[in-house]
Design a protein around this motif. Structure first.
Motif, PDB file in Angstrom:
ATOM      1  N   ASN A   8      85.064  17.038  10.498  1.00 26.10           N
ATOM      2  CA  ASN A   8      85.372  18.216   9.685  1.00 26.10           C
ATOM      3  C   ASN A   8      85.453  19.518  10.473  1.00 26.10           C
ATOM      4  O   ASN A   8      86.172  20.423  10.077  1.00 26.10           O
ATOM      5  N   TYR A   9      84.711  19.641  11.563  1.00 25.25           N
ATOM      6  CA  TYR A   9      84.658  20.927  12.248  1.00 25.25           C
ATOM      7  C   TYR A   9      85.851  21.168  13.165  1.00 25.25           C
ATOM      8  O   TYR A   9      86.143  22.311  13.504  1.00 25.25           O
ATOM      9  N   VAL A  10      86.558  20.132  13.539  1.00 27.61           N
ATOM     10  CA  VAL A  10      87.829  20.294  14.252  1.00 27.61           C
ATOM     11  C   VAL A  10      88.957  20.321  13.225  1.00 27.61           C
ATOM     12  O   VAL A  10      89.892  21.107  13.326  1.00 27.61           O
ATOM     13  N   ALA A  11      88.871  19.456  12.244  1.00 30.49           N
ATOM     14  CA  ALA A  11      89.760  19.470  11.075  1.00 30.49           C
ATOM     15  C   ALA A  11      91.251  19.418  11.422  1.00 30.49           C
ATOM     16  O   ALA A  11      92.047  20.178  10.895  1.00 30.49           O
ATOM     17  N   VAL A  22      71.144   3.762  11.358  1.00 29.42           N
ATOM     18  CA  VAL A  22      71.916   4.762  12.090  1.00 29.42           C
ATOM     19  C   VAL A  22      72.855   5.433  11.090  1.00 29.42           C
ATOM     20  O   VAL A  22      73.699   4.780  10.487  1.00 29.42           O
ATOM     21  N   LYS A  23      72.687   6.726  10.882  1.00 32.07           N
ATOM     22  CA  LYS A  23      73.527   7.513   9.985  1.00 32.07           C
ATOM     23  C   LYS A  23      74.582   8.201  10.832  1.00 32.07           C
ATOM     24  O   LYS A  23      74.279   9.024  11.687  1.00 32.07           O
ATOM     25  N   VAL A  24      75.834   7.846  10.602  1.00 28.35           N
ATOM     26  CA  VAL A  24      76.956   8.437  11.332  1.00 28.35           C
ATOM     27  C   VAL A  24      77.654   9.397  10.380  1.00 28.35           C
ATOM     28  O   VAL A  24      78.008   9.010   9.265  1.00 28.35           O
ATOM     29  N   ASP A  25      77.847  10.637  10.811  1.00 32.45           N
ATOM     30  CA  ASP A  25      78.438  11.634   9.917  1.00 32.45           C
ATOM     31  C   ASP A  25      79.122  12.720  10.733  1.00 32.45           C
ATOM     32  O   ASP A  25      78.850  12.874  11.922  1.00 32.45           O
ATOM     33  N   ASP A  26      79.998  13.476  10.071  1.00 34.29           N
ATOM     34  CA  ASP A  26      80.713  14.556  10.753  1.00 34.29           C
ATOM     35  C   ASP A  26      80.361  15.930  10.182  1.00 34.29           C
ATOM     36  O   ASP A  26      81.067  16.894  10.418  1.00 34.29           O
ATOM     37  N   THR A  27      79.250  16.011   9.439  1.00 32.11           N
ATOM     38  CA  THR A  27      78.822  17.290   8.881  1.00 32.11           C
ATOM     39  C   THR A  27      77.337  17.502   9.148  1.00 32.11           C
ATOM     40  O   THR A  27      76.573  16.548   9.305  1.00 32.11           O
ATOM     41  N   THR A  28      76.923  18.761   9.145  1.00 32.26           N
ATOM     42  CA  THR A  28      75.510  19.058   9.334  1.00 32.26           C
ATOM     43  C   THR A  28      74.694  18.529   8.163  1.00 32.26           C
ATOM     44  O   THR A  28      73.569  18.063   8.349  1.00 32.26           O
ATOM     45  N   GLY A  29      75.245  18.566   6.956  1.00 27.07           N
ATOM     46  CA  GLY A  29      74.536  18.036   5.797  1.00 27.07           C
ATOM     47  C   GLY A  29      74.245  16.551   5.935  1.00 27.07           C
ATOM     48  O   GLY A  29      73.154  16.084   5.601  1.00 27.07           O
ATOM     49  N   GLY A  30      75.221  15.800   6.428  1.00 25.54           N
ATOM     50  CA  GLY A  30      75.029  14.374   6.633  1.00 25.54           C
ATOM     51  C   GLY A  30      74.022  14.076   7.715  1.00 25.54           C
ATOM     52  O   GLY A  30      73.199  13.157   7.598  1.00 25.54           O
ATOM     53  N   ILE A  31      74.050  14.870   8.786  1.00 19.66           N
ATOM     54  CA  ILE A  31      73.087  14.696   9.870  1.00 19.66           C
ATOM     55  C   ILE A  31      71.685  14.996   9.353  1.00 19.66           C
ATOM     56  O   ILE A  31      70.742  14.239   9.588  1.00 19.66           O
ATOM     57  N   LYS A  32      71.538  16.082   8.614  1.00 15.55           N
ATOM     58  CA  LYS A  32      70.216  16.444   8.089  1.00 15.55           C
ATOM     59  C   LYS A  32      69.707  15.395   7.106  1.00 15.55           C
ATOM     60  O   LYS A  32      68.510  15.089   7.093  1.00 15.55           O
ATOM     61  N   ALA A  33      70.583  14.816   6.311  1.00 12.48           N
ATOM     62  CA  ALA A  33      70.167  13.749   5.390  1.00 12.48           C
ATOM     63  C   ALA A  33      69.601  12.572   6.174  1.00 12.48           C
ATOM     64  O   ALA A  33      68.568  12.004   5.799  1.00 12.48           O
ATOM     65  N   ARG A  86      80.847  19.888  18.721  1.00  6.16           N
ATOM     66  CA  ARG A  86      79.707  19.211  19.352  1.00  6.16           C
ATOM     67  C   ARG A  86      78.450  20.078  19.240  1.00  6.16           C
ATOM     68  O   ARG A  86      77.365  19.586  18.926  1.00  6.16           O
ATOM     69  N   GLY A  87      78.621  21.360  19.515  1.00  5.20           N
ATOM     70  CA  GLY A  87      77.487  22.285  19.445  1.00  5.20           C
ATOM     71  C   GLY A  87      76.899  22.386  18.050  1.00  5.20           C
ATOM     72  O   GLY A  87      75.677  22.388  17.877  1.00  5.20           O
ATOM     73  N   ILE A  88      77.760  22.450  17.047  1.00  7.22           N
ATOM     74  CA  ILE A  88      77.297  22.522  15.656  1.00  7.22           C
ATOM     75  C   ILE A  88      76.477  21.276  15.307  1.00  7.22           C
ATOM     76  O   ILE A  88      75.398  21.364  14.718  1.00  7.22           O
ATOM     77  N   LEU A  89      76.997  20.121  15.678  1.00  6.18           N
ATOM     78  CA  LEU A  89      76.309  18.868  15.354  1.00  6.18           C
ATOM     79  C   LEU A  89      75.011  18.708  16.139  1.00  6.18           C
ATOM     80  O   LEU A  89      74.001  18.247  15.596  1.00  6.18           O
ATOM     81  N   LYS A  90      75.018  19.119  17.403  1.00  6.02           N
ATOM     82  CA  LYS A  90      73.784  19.055  18.211  1.00  6.02           C
ATOM     83  C   LYS A  90      72.725  19.991  17.632  1.00  6.02           C
ATOM     84  O   LYS A  90      71.563  19.624  17.523  1.00  6.02           O
ATOM     85  N   THR A  91      73.151  21.192  17.262  1.00  8.00           N
ATOM     86  CA  THR A  91      72.228  22.169  16.699  1.00  8.00           C
ATOM     87  C   THR A  91      71.639  21.673  15.379  1.00  8.00           C
ATOM     88  O   THR A  91      70.490  21.975  15.057  1.00  8.00           O
ATOM     89  N   SER A  92      72.404  20.893  14.632  1.00 11.11           N
ATOM     90  CA  SER A  92      71.889  20.366  13.365  1.00 11.11           C
ATOM     91  C   SER A  92      70.848  19.280  13.576  1.00 11.11           C
ATOM     92  O   SER A  92      70.179  18.867  12.642  1.00 11.11           O
ATOM     93  N   GLY A  93      70.717  18.795  14.822  1.00 10.66           N
ATOM     94  CA  GLY A  93      69.681  17.827  15.140  1.00 10.66           C
ATOM     95  C   GLY A  93      70.157  16.419  15.420  1.00 10.66           C
ATOM     96  O   GLY A  93      69.345  15.512  15.583  1.00 10.66           O
ATOM     97  N   ALA A  94      71.467  16.201  15.486  1.00 13.24           N
ATOM     98  CA  ALA A  94      71.984  14.862  15.749  1.00 13.24           C
ATOM     99  C   ALA A  94      71.381  14.295  17.031  1.00 13.24           C
ATOM    100  O   ALA A  94      71.302  14.990  18.038  1.00 13.24           O
ATOM    101  N   HIS A  95      70.957  13.036  16.970  1.00 21.65           N
ATOM    102  CA  HIS A  95      70.411  12.391  18.164  1.00 21.65           C
ATOM    103  C   HIS A  95      71.495  12.201  19.222  1.00 21.65           C
ATOM    104  O   HIS A  95      71.243  12.331  20.412  1.00 21.65           O
ATOM    105  N   PHE A  96      72.677  11.858  18.763  1.00 21.61           N
ATOM    106  CA  PHE A  96      73.831  11.671  19.642  1.00 21.61           C
ATOM    107  C   PHE A  96      75.030  12.336  19.004  1.00 21.61           C
ATOM    108  O   PHE A  96      75.129  12.417  17.783  1.00 21.61           O
ATOM    109  N   VAL A  97      75.954  12.812  19.822  1.00 19.52           N
ATOM    110  CA  VAL A  97      77.235  13.332  19.339  1.00 19.52           C
ATOM    111  C   VAL A  97      78.324  12.646  20.143  1.00 19.52           C
ATOM    112  O   VAL A  97      78.291  12.648  21.375  1.00 19.52           O
ATOM    113  N   ILE A  98      79.252  12.037  19.427  1.00 20.79           N
ATOM    114  CA  ILE A  98      80.395  11.378  20.056  1.00 20.79           C
ATOM    115  C   ILE A  98      81.657  12.015  19.496  1.00 20.79           C
ATOM    116  O   ILE A  98      81.612  12.720  18.492  1.00 20.79           O
ATOM    117  N   ASP A  99      82.775  11.793  20.151  1.00 23.10           N
ATOM    118  CA  ASP A  99      84.011  12.436  19.710  1.00 23.10           C
ATOM    119  C   ASP A  99      84.682  11.728  18.545  1.00 23.10           C
ATOM    120  O   ASP A  99      85.166  12.376  17.619  1.00 23.10           O
TER     121      ASP A  99
END
Length: 108
Positions: free
Chosen positions: A45-48, A18-29, A70-83
């Motif tokens: 990072n996106y609320v910052a 399970v890869k947990v990340d707060d960026t689209t790059g991390g999600i894509k990795a 949340r939308g940015i992370l979902k669009t990047s393909g994250a299986h789940f998005v949590i706060d």
């Protein structure tokens, strides 16, 4: 880095990671190596914002920023998005049904 961590931990099945990340790059990795991905929206990072800044902010404005993250992370393909990292992503509605990590196909 994901592969190196897998080697270091003697993990050979990426679908068990399970890869947990707060960026689209991390999600894509995580997606590229076949891992499950969890995006962190509110404290990422996106609320910052610091916790203190979030406490001072208008709740509606804060929610708008979090929803955008949340939308940015979902669009990047994250299986789940949590706060926050303190949220239990295994308690996400639907986990164990459509997203059962032990029975999913490897066609990710």
């Amino acid at each position: 880095m994901i592969y190196q961590n897998m080697i270091n931990l003697d993990i050979w099945a990426p679908q068990s990671v399970v890869k947990v990340d707060d960026t689209t790059g991390g999600i894509k990795a995580g997606l590229h190596c076949g891992a499950w991905t969890v995006g962190i929206a509110k404290t990422g990072n996106y609320v910052a914002l610091t916790e203190e800044d979030m406490d001072k902010m208008n709740p509606d404005e804060l929610e708008a920023k979090v929803e955008k993250a949340r939308g940015i992370l979902k669009t990047s393909g994250a299986h789940f998005v949590i706060d926050t990292i303190n949220d239990n992503f295994f308690a996400v509605p639907g986990y164990g049904q459509d997203h059962d990590m032990f029975s999913r196909s490897s066609s990710m």
